[in-house]
Design a protein around this motif. Structure first.
Motif, PDB file in Angstrom:
ATOM      1  N   SER A   1      24.486  21.656 -20.826  1.00  0.00           N
ATOM      2  CA  SER A   1      24.333  21.548 -22.273  1.00  0.00           C
ATOM      3  C   SER A   1      25.609  21.015 -22.911  1.00  0.00           C
ATOM      4  O   SER A   1      25.569  20.111 -23.756  1.00  0.00           O
ATOM      5  CB  SER A   1      23.987  22.918 -22.865  1.00  0.00           C
ATOM      6  N   PHE A   2      26.755  21.566 -22.497  1.00  0.00           N
ATOM      7  CA  PHE A   2      28.019  21.070 -23.045  1.00  0.00           C
ATOM      8  C   PHE A   2      28.276  19.637 -22.586  1.00  0.00           C
ATOM      9  O   PHE A   2      28.885  18.851 -23.332  1.00  0.00           O
ATOM     10  CB  PHE A   2      29.182  21.963 -22.631  1.00  0.00           C
ATOM     11  N   ALA A   3      27.815  19.294 -21.380  1.00  0.00           N
ATOM     12  CA  ALA A   3      27.968  17.909 -20.905  1.00  0.00           C
ATOM     13  C   ALA A   3      27.261  16.949 -21.862  1.00  0.00           C
ATOM     14  O   ALA A   3      27.758  15.847 -22.128  1.00  0.00           O
ATOM     15  CB  ALA A   3      27.410  17.773 -19.496  1.00  0.00           C
ATOM     16  N   GLY A   4      26.110  17.383 -22.395  1.00  0.00           N
ATOM     17  CA  GLY A   4      25.411  16.551 -23.373  1.00  0.00           C
ATOM     18  C   GLY A   4      26.226  16.349 -24.628  1.00  0.00           C
ATOM     19  O   GLY A   4      26.302  15.235 -25.164  1.00  0.00           O
ATOM     20  N   LEU A   5      26.875  17.419 -25.107  1.00  0.00           N
ATOM     21  CA  LEU A   5      27.743  17.305 -26.279  1.00  0.00           C
ATOM     22  C   LEU A   5      28.962  16.449 -25.968  1.00  0.00           C
ATOM     23  O   LEU A   5      29.409  15.656 -26.814  1.00  0.00           O
ATOM     24  CB  LEU A   5      28.195  18.700 -26.732  1.00  0.00           C
TER      25      LEU A   5
ATOM     26  N   ILE B   1      29.275  13.969 -23.776  1.00  0.00           N
ATOM     27  CA  ILE B   1      28.897  12.553 -23.735  1.00  0.00           C
ATOM     28  C   ILE B   1      28.698  11.998 -25.136  1.00  0.00           C
ATOM     29  O   ILE B   1      29.063  10.863 -25.438  1.00  0.00           O
ATOM     30  CB  ILE B   1      27.625  12.377 -22.893  1.00  0.00           C
ATOM     31  N   ARG B   2      28.162  12.820 -26.001  1.00  0.00           N
ATOM     32  CA  ARG B   2      27.846  12.387 -27.357  1.00  0.00           C
ATOM     33  C   ARG B   2      29.094  12.248 -28.232  1.00  0.00           C
ATOM     34  O   ARG B   2      29.191  11.338 -29.069  1.00  0.00           O
ATOM     35  CB  ARG B   2      26.875  13.383 -28.001  1.00  0.00           C
ATOM     36  N   PHE B   3      30.076  13.144 -28.042  1.00  0.00           N
ATOM     37  CA  PHE B   3      31.174  13.227 -29.006  1.00  0.00           C
ATOM     38  C   PHE B   3      32.579  12.998 -28.459  1.00  0.00           C
ATOM     39  O   PHE B   3      33.548  13.108 -29.218  1.00  0.00           O
ATOM     40  CB  PHE B   3      31.148  14.602 -29.700  1.00  0.00           C
ATOM     41  N   TRP B   4      32.735  12.670 -27.183  1.00  0.00           N
ATOM     42  CA  TRP B   4      34.097  12.589 -26.647  1.00  0.00           C
ATOM     43  C   TRP B   4      34.919  11.484 -27.309  1.00  0.00           C
ATOM     44  O   TRP B   4      36.124  11.648 -27.523  1.00  0.00           O
ATOM     45  CB  TRP B   4      34.076  12.398 -25.128  1.00  0.00           C
ATOM     46  N   ARG B   5      34.290  10.371 -27.642  1.00  0.00           N
ATOM     47  CA  ARG B   5      35.045   9.273 -28.261  1.00  0.00           C
ATOM     48  C   ARG B   5      35.613   9.699 -29.617  1.00  0.00           C
ATOM     49  O   ARG B   5      36.747   9.372 -29.956  1.00  0.00           O
ATOM     50  CB  ARG B   5      34.147   8.050 -28.448  1.00  0.00           C
ATOM     51  N   ALA B   6      34.817  10.432 -30.386  1.00  0.00           N
ATOM     52  CA  ALA B   6      35.272  10.857 -31.710  1.00  0.00           C
ATOM     53  C   ALA B   6      36.367  11.909 -31.626  1.00  0.00           C
ATOM     54  O   ALA B   6      37.037  12.188 -32.624  1.00  0.00           O
ATOM     55  CB  ALA B   6      34.091  11.398 -32.513  1.00  0.00           C
ATOM     56  N   ASN B   7      36.555  12.496 -30.437  1.00  0.00           N
ATOM     57  CA  ASN B   7      37.567  13.534 -30.273  1.00  0.00           C
ATOM     58  C   ASN B   7      38.835  13.039 -29.574  1.00  0.00           C
ATOM     59  O   ASN B   7      39.694  13.847 -29.209  1.00  0.00           O
ATOM     60  CB  ASN B   7      36.979  14.711 -29.487  1.00  0.00           C
TER      61      ASN B   7
ATOM     62  N   ASN C   1      40.070  22.138 -29.854  1.00  0.00           N
ATOM     63  CA  ASN C   1      39.040  23.056 -29.381  1.00  0.00           C
ATOM     64  C   ASN C   1      38.068  22.360 -28.433  1.00  0.00           C
ATOM     65  O   ASN C   1      37.654  22.931 -27.414  1.00  0.00           O
ATOM     66  CB  ASN C   1      38.272  23.648 -30.572  1.00  0.00           C
ATOM     67  N   PHE C   2      37.705  21.141 -28.766  1.00  0.00           N
ATOM     68  CA  PHE C   2      36.753  20.382 -27.953  1.00  0.00           C
ATOM     69  C   PHE C   2      37.281  20.184 -26.533  1.00  0.00           C
ATOM     70  O   PHE C   2      36.584  20.463 -25.545  1.00  0.00           O
ATOM     71  CB  PHE C   2      36.484  19.032 -28.616  1.00  0.00           C
ATOM     72  N   TRP C   3      38.516  19.718 -26.420  1.00  0.00           N
ATOM     73  CA  TRP C   3      39.068  19.420 -25.096  1.00  0.00           C
ATOM     74  C   TRP C   3      39.398  20.684 -24.314  1.00  0.00           C
ATOM     75  O   TRP C   3      39.213  20.721 -23.082  1.00  0.00           O
ATOM     76  CB  TRP C   3      40.303  18.527 -25.238  1.00  0.00           C
ATOM     77  N   VAL C   4      39.855  21.722 -25.001  1.00  0.00           N
ATOM     78  CA  VAL C   4      40.123  22.980 -24.307  1.00  0.00           C
ATOM     79  C   VAL C   4      38.824  23.581 -23.785  1.00  0.00           C
ATOM     80  O   VAL C   4      38.751  24.060 -22.641  1.00  0.00           O
ATOM     81  CB  VAL C   4      40.849  23.982 -25.232  1.00  0.00           C
ATOM     82  N   MET C   5      37.775  23.547 -24.602  1.00  0.00           N
ATOM     83  CA  MET C   5      36.482  24.052 -24.152  1.00  0.00           C
ATOM     84  C   MET C   5      35.969  23.253 -22.957  1.00  0.00           C
ATOM     85  O   MET C   5      35.428  23.829 -22.000  1.00  0.00           O
ATOM     86  CB  MET C   5      35.469  24.001 -25.292  1.00  0.00           C
ATOM     87  N   ALA C   6      36.155  21.942 -22.992  1.00  0.00           N
ATOM     88  CA  ALA C   6      35.708  21.106 -21.877  1.00  0.00           C
ATOM     89  C   ALA C   6      36.414  21.503 -20.585  1.00  0.00           C
ATOM     90  O   ALA C   6      35.783  21.666 -19.530  1.00  0.00           O
ATOM     91  CB  ALA C   6      35.953  19.631 -22.196  1.00  0.00           C
ATOM     92  N   LEU C   7      37.728  21.667 -20.654  1.00  0.00           N
ATOM     93  CA  LEU C   7      38.501  22.036 -19.461  1.00  0.00           C
ATOM     94  C   LEU C   7      38.132  23.432 -18.965  1.00  0.00           C
ATOM     95  O   LEU C   7      37.991  23.656 -17.751  1.00  0.00           O
ATOM     96  CB  LEU C   7      39.997  21.973 -19.774  1.00  0.00           C
ATOM     97  N   LEU C   8      37.969  24.366 -19.888  1.00  0.00           N
ATOM     98  CA  LEU C   8      37.622  25.733 -19.494  1.00  0.00           C
ATOM     99  C   LEU C   8      36.232  25.802 -18.861  1.00  0.00           C
ATOM    100  O   LEU C   8      36.027  26.515 -17.868  1.00  0.00           O
ATOM    101  CB  LEU C   8      37.699  26.662 -20.705  1.00  0.00           C
ATOM    102  N   ILE C   9      35.286  25.059 -19.412  1.00  0.00           N
ATOM    103  CA  ILE C   9      33.924  25.082 -18.865  1.00  0.00           C
ATOM    104  C   ILE C   9      33.895  24.454 -17.475  1.00  0.00           C
ATOM    105  O   ILE C   9      33.185  24.937 -16.579  1.00  0.00           O
ATOM    106  CB  ILE C   9      32.948  24.380 -19.829  1.00  0.00           C
ATOM    107  N   ILE C  10      34.676  23.403 -17.264  1.00  0.00           N
ATOM    108  CA  ILE C  10      34.769  22.814 -15.925  1.00  0.00           C
ATOM    109  C   ILE C  10      35.368  23.828 -14.956  1.00  0.00           C
ATOM    110  O   ILE C  10      34.880  24.013 -13.836  1.00  0.00           O
ATOM    111  CB  ILE C  10      35.619  21.527 -15.955  1.00  0.00           C
ATOM    112  N   GLY C  11      36.430  24.514 -15.405  1.00  0.00           N
ATOM    113  CA  GLY C  11      37.037  25.529 -14.562  1.00  0.00           C
ATOM    114  C   GLY C  11      36.086  26.664 -14.247  1.00  0.00           C
ATOM    115  O   GLY C  11      36.038  27.171 -13.117  1.00  0.00           O
TER     116      GLY C  11
ATOM    117  N   ILE D   1      36.138  32.642 -24.700  1.00  0.00           N
ATOM    118  CA  ILE D   1      35.642  33.531 -25.753  1.00  0.00           C
ATOM    119  C   ILE D   1      36.547  33.462 -26.979  1.00  0.00           C
ATOM    120  O   ILE D   1      36.072  33.412 -28.123  1.00  0.00           O
ATOM    121  CB  ILE D   1      35.538  34.977 -25.228  1.00  0.00           C
ATOM    122  N   CYS D   2      37.859  33.430 -26.746  1.00  0.00           N
ATOM    123  CA  CYS D   2      38.815  33.339 -27.862  1.00  0.00           C
ATOM    124  C   CYS D   2      38.648  32.020 -28.620  1.00  0.00           C
ATOM    125  O   CYS D   2      38.657  31.999 -29.863  1.00  0.00           O
ATOM    126  CB  CYS D   2      40.236  33.475 -27.337  1.00  0.00           C
ATOM    127  N   ILE D   3      38.511  30.921 -27.879  1.00  0.00           N
ATOM    128  CA  ILE D   3      38.314  29.612 -28.507  1.00  0.00           C
ATOM    129  C   ILE D   3      37.019  29.600 -29.309  1.00  0.00           C
ATOM    130  O   ILE D   3      36.952  29.064 -30.420  1.00  0.00           O
ATOM    131  CB  ILE D   3      38.293  28.498 -27.438  1.00  0.00           C
TER     132      ILE D   3
END
Length: 231
Positions: free
Chosen positions: A80-84, A86-92, A129-139, A176-178
């Protein structure tokens, strides 16, 4: 001005007030699936984090069910986050104006947004927040697979599993904190929740918080004539 800030569904709808389309229905559904997955993962994960929280397994029908559901919900979160992503990484993607915006953090807290540099689709904190969440979810997904013994027991050794459990737990607490910061910011910034419930914001909100994005929309002549979304 950065084209990456404009999505296909972005549009300006004239009226009183002016309404600006920000997220279409698929994006909002994608967002809420991600949010629901995070909440369910937090509840089921915390249940195993400390004995005093084990009562949370009751929400899933008991400890066995919670243990069985937890990794599968993690898989849902990842895709689900992968969908977000792909959709928003350029804007971030970070840009020079982000550093300028962060230099005015005191004005952000005080609500003096008129003193801030003009912001595109997302400000520096949202991008962080976007990039930290991405890294944490991959981890979390990688360490989660390492300790998902039902299917991947032979992939890792016992010492590796122990390290994976530690990393998984720390990453979960950080996520959770993020997430709490993300929710608080959405509530604190009045009018933000509307974007993920109705898909639109008022023109005044866009002008105050994301002026560069609004200007780019206007300059690209993306204004549409159909009636604005219902208030």
């Amino acid at each position: 001005m950065a084209v990456k800030d404009i999505a296909k569904e972005d549009a300006i709808y004239p009226g009183k007030p002016v309404v600006v389309g920000r997220y279409n229905l698929p994006a909002r559904i994608n967002h809420w699936i991600t949010a629901a997955s995070l909440i369910l993962l937090a509840l089921s994960g915390l249940a195993f984090f400390h004995p005093s929280l084990f009562f949370l397994t009751g929400l899933f029908g008991g400890g066995q069910n919670a243990r069985a559901f937890h990794p599968w919900i993690g898989v849902v979160l990842f895709f689900s986050f992968a969908g977000l992503f792909i959709r928003f990484w350029r804007a971030n993607l970070p840009e020079k104006s982000d550093a300028e915006w962060l230099a005015h953090t005191n004005d952000v807290i005080a609500g003096h947004e008129d003193r801030l540099p003009e912001v595109g689709r997302y400000n520096a904190i949202q991008k962080f927040n976007f990039w930290v969440m991405a890294l944490l979810i991959i981890g979390l997904i990688l360490t989660g697979l390492a300790i998902w013994d039902q299917y991947f027991y032979n992939w890792t050794t016992i010492p590796q599993k122990r390290v994976a459990v530690l990393i998984h737990s720390l990453a979960a607490v950080a996520l959770i904190c993020i997430w709490i910061v993300h929710v608080y910011a959405a509530i604190w910034t009045r009018g933000t929740l509307r974007a993920m419930t109705r898909g639109s914001v008022t023109g005044g909100w866009a002008w105050k918080h994301h002026r560069r994005w609004l200007k780019e929309l206007a300059e690209r002549h993306r204004t549409k004539k159909p009636a604005a979304p219902a208030e």
